[in-house]
Scaffold this motif. Structure first.
Motif, mmCIF file in Angstrom:
data_model
loop_
_atom_site.group_PDB
_atom_site.id
_atom_site.type_symbol
_atom_site.label_atom_id
_atom_site.label_comp_id
_atom_site.label_asym_id
_atom_site.label_seq_id
_atom_site.Cartn_x
_atom_site.Cartn_y
_atom_site.Cartn_z
ATOM 1 N N SER A 1 0.822 -1.217 0.000
ATOM 2 C CA SER A 1 0.000 0.000 0.000
ATOM 3 C C SER A 1 0.851 1.259 0.000
ATOM 4 C CB SER A 1 -0.909 0.022 1.230
ATOM 5 O OG SER A 1 -1.811 -1.051 1.204
ATOM 6 N N ASN A 2 2.093 1.141 0.485
ATOM 7 C CA ASN A 2 2.985 2.297 0.590
ATOM 8 C C ASN A 2 4.192 2.209 -0.337
ATOM 9 O OD1 ASN A 2 1.471 3.468 2.765
ATOM 10 N ND2 ASN A 2 2.301 1.850 4.054
ATOM 11 N N ASP A 3 4.192 1.242 -1.245
ATOM 12 C CA ASP A 3 5.355 1.008 -2.107
ATOM 13 C C ASP A 3 4.855 0.754 -3.527
ATOM 14 O OD1 ASP A 3 7.429 -0.252 -3.589
ATOM 15 O OD2 ASP A 3 8.283 -1.142 -1.788
ATOM 16 N N THR A 4 5.054 1.718 -4.414
ATOM 17 C CA THR A 4 4.510 1.593 -5.771
ATOM 18 C C THR A 4 5.109 0.426 -6.543
ATOM 19 O OG1 THR A 4 6.073 3.254 -6.569
ATOM 20 C CG2 THR A 4 3.855 4.009 -5.989
ATOM 21 N N GLN A 5 6.384 0.110 -6.315
ATOM 22 C CA GLN A 5 6.981 -1.030 -7.016
ATOM 23 C C GLN A 5 6.353 -2.336 -6.547
ATOM 24 O OE1 GLN A 5 11.210 -0.578 -6.428
ATOM 25 N NE2 GLN A 5 11.425 0.456 -8.400
ATOM 26 N N LEU A 6 6.171 -2.478 -5.241
ATOM 27 C CA LEU A 6 5.564 -3.693 -4.700
ATOM 28 C C LEU A 6 4.089 -3.782 -5.076
ATOM 29 C CD1 LEU A 6 5.971 -6.257 -3.048
ATOM 30 C CD2 LEU A 6 5.576 -4.905 -0.973
ATOM 31 N N SER A 7 3.410 -2.639 -5.139
ATOM 32 C CA SER A 7 1.986 -2.663 -5.494
ATOM 33 C C SER A 7 1.770 -3.034 -6.961
ATOM 34 C CB SER A 7 1.304 -1.336 -5.168
ATOM 35 O OG SER A 7 1.799 -0.303 -5.985
ATOM 36 N N ASP A 8 2.814 -2.937 -7.774
ATOM 37 C CA ASP A 8 2.721 -3.436 -9.148
ATOM 38 C C ASP A 8 2.708 -4.963 -9.169
ATOM 39 O OD1 ASP A 8 2.689 -0.895 -10.211
ATOM 40 O OD2 ASP A 8 4.826 -0.879 -10.712
ATOM 41 N N VAL A 9 3.169 -5.571 -8.085
ATOM 42 C CA VAL A 9 3.251 -7.031 -7.980
ATOM 43 C C VAL A 9 2.043 -7.600 -7.244
ATOM 44 C CG1 VAL A 9 4.622 -8.962 -7.098
ATOM 45 C CG2 VAL A 9 5.765 -6.951 -8.035
ATOM 46 N N ILE A 10 1.713 -7.023 -6.080
ATOM 47 C CA ILE A 10 0.591 -7.484 -5.259
ATOM 48 C C ILE A 10 -0.068 -6.261 -4.634
ATOM 49 C CG2 ILE A 10 2.107 -7.887 -3.275
ATOM 50 C CD1 ILE A 10 0.196 -10.186 -2.445
ATOM 51 N N ALA A 11 -1.390 -6.259 -4.579
ATOM 52 C CA ALA A 11 -2.084 -5.086 -4.039
ATOM 53 C C ALA A 11 -3.505 -5.450 -3.600
ATOM 54 C CB ALA A 11 -2.150 -3.987 -5.098
ATOM 55 N N VAL B 1 -5.011 -8.789 -5.284
ATOM 56 C CA VAL B 1 -4.664 -9.352 -6.581
ATOM 57 C C VAL B 1 -3.138 -9.429 -6.686
ATOM 58 C CG1 VAL B 1 -4.670 -7.120 -7.775
ATOM 59 C CG2 VAL B 1 -5.078 -9.201 -9.080
ATOM 60 N N ILE B 2 -2.678 -10.505 -7.283
ATOM 61 C CA ILE B 2 -1.264 -10.625 -7.634
ATOM 62 C C ILE B 2 -1.186 -10.271 -9.114
ATOM 63 C CG2 ILE B 2 0.691 -12.191 -7.868
ATOM 64 C CD1 ILE B 2 -0.428 -13.698 -5.415
ATOM 65 N N ASN B 3 -0.627 -9.096 -9.388
ATOM 66 C CA ASN B 3 -0.573 -8.579 -10.756
ATOM 67 C C ASN B 3 0.527 -9.216 -11.583
ATOM 68 O OD1 ASN B 3 -2.638 -6.499 -10.507
ATOM 69 N ND2 ASN B 3 -1.206 -5.524 -9.097
ATOM 70 N N ASP B 4 1.571 -9.673 -10.931
ATOM 71 C CA ASP B 4 2.716 -10.237 -11.635
ATOM 72 C C ASP B 4 3.197 -11.474 -10.874
ATOM 73 O OD1 ASP B 4 5.200 -10.847 -12.766
ATOM 74 O OD2 ASP B 4 5.738 -8.727 -13.047
ATOM 75 N N MET C 1 -8.226 -12.442 -5.022
ATOM 76 C CA MET C 1 -8.455 -13.464 -4.011
ATOM 77 C C MET C 1 -9.223 -12.844 -2.868
ATOM 78 S SD MET C 1 -7.199 -16.189 -5.291
ATOM 79 C CE MET C 1 -7.316 -17.303 -3.919
ATOM 80 N N LEU C 2 -10.310 -13.464 -2.503
ATOM 81 C CA LEU C 2 -11.180 -12.986 -1.441
ATOM 82 C C LEU C 2 -11.043 -13.915 -0.255
ATOM 83 C CD1 LEU C 2 -13.576 -11.070 -0.670
ATOM 84 C CD2 LEU C 2 -15.074 -12.860 -1.545
ATOM 85 N N ALA C 3 -10.851 -13.342 0.923
ATOM 86 C CA ALA C 3 -10.748 -14.158 2.128
ATOM 87 C C ALA C 3 -12.096 -14.810 2.419
ATOM 88 C CB ALA C 3 -10.319 -13.293 3.309
ATOM 89 N N GLY C 4 -12.061 -16.058 2.841
ATOM 90 C CA GLY C 4 -13.278 -16.772 3.164
ATOM 91 C C GLY C 4 -14.062 -16.083 4.250
#
Length: 92
Positions: free
Chosen positions: A21-31, A40-43, A87-90
């Motif tokens: 949420s605070n890291d644009t590079q990481l949010s390109d991967v998972i957010a 979602v895992i984008n990459d 992915m939605l938590a149960g």
């Protein structure tokens, strides 16, 4: 993976999502998705090579990560607002 790692999986996952949420590079991967109840895992390749070795070191493949999601009741969902599959938590 021992029982301790299994018990910590959701905590580790939440920590990674909060970091993203605070890291644009990481949010390109998972957010988080905009709804805030799914992610979602984008990459998948970058997730496997960058995120997993640091945060989920005991898992040796993305298949193992997905298995943990399934064990914790996560389900795939399609978010109409964003147009992304996440992915939605149960139970949420």
């Amino acid at each position: 993976m021992d029982n301790n790692d299994f018990a910590r999986f959701p905590i580790k996952l939440h920590r990674v999502l909060e970091m993203a949420s605070n890291d644009t590079q990481l949010s390109d991967v998972i957010a988080w998705l905009p709804c805030g109840t799914a992610f979602v895992i984008n990459d998948q390749l970058a997730f496997s090579h960058i995120v997993m070795p640091v945060h989920f070191a005991s898992m040796h493949s993305f298949k193992s990560f997905r298995r943990q999601l399934n064990l914790y009741g996560f389900k795939k969902e399609f978010n109409k607002d964003s147009g992304k599959r996440g992915m939605l938590a149960g139970g949420i």
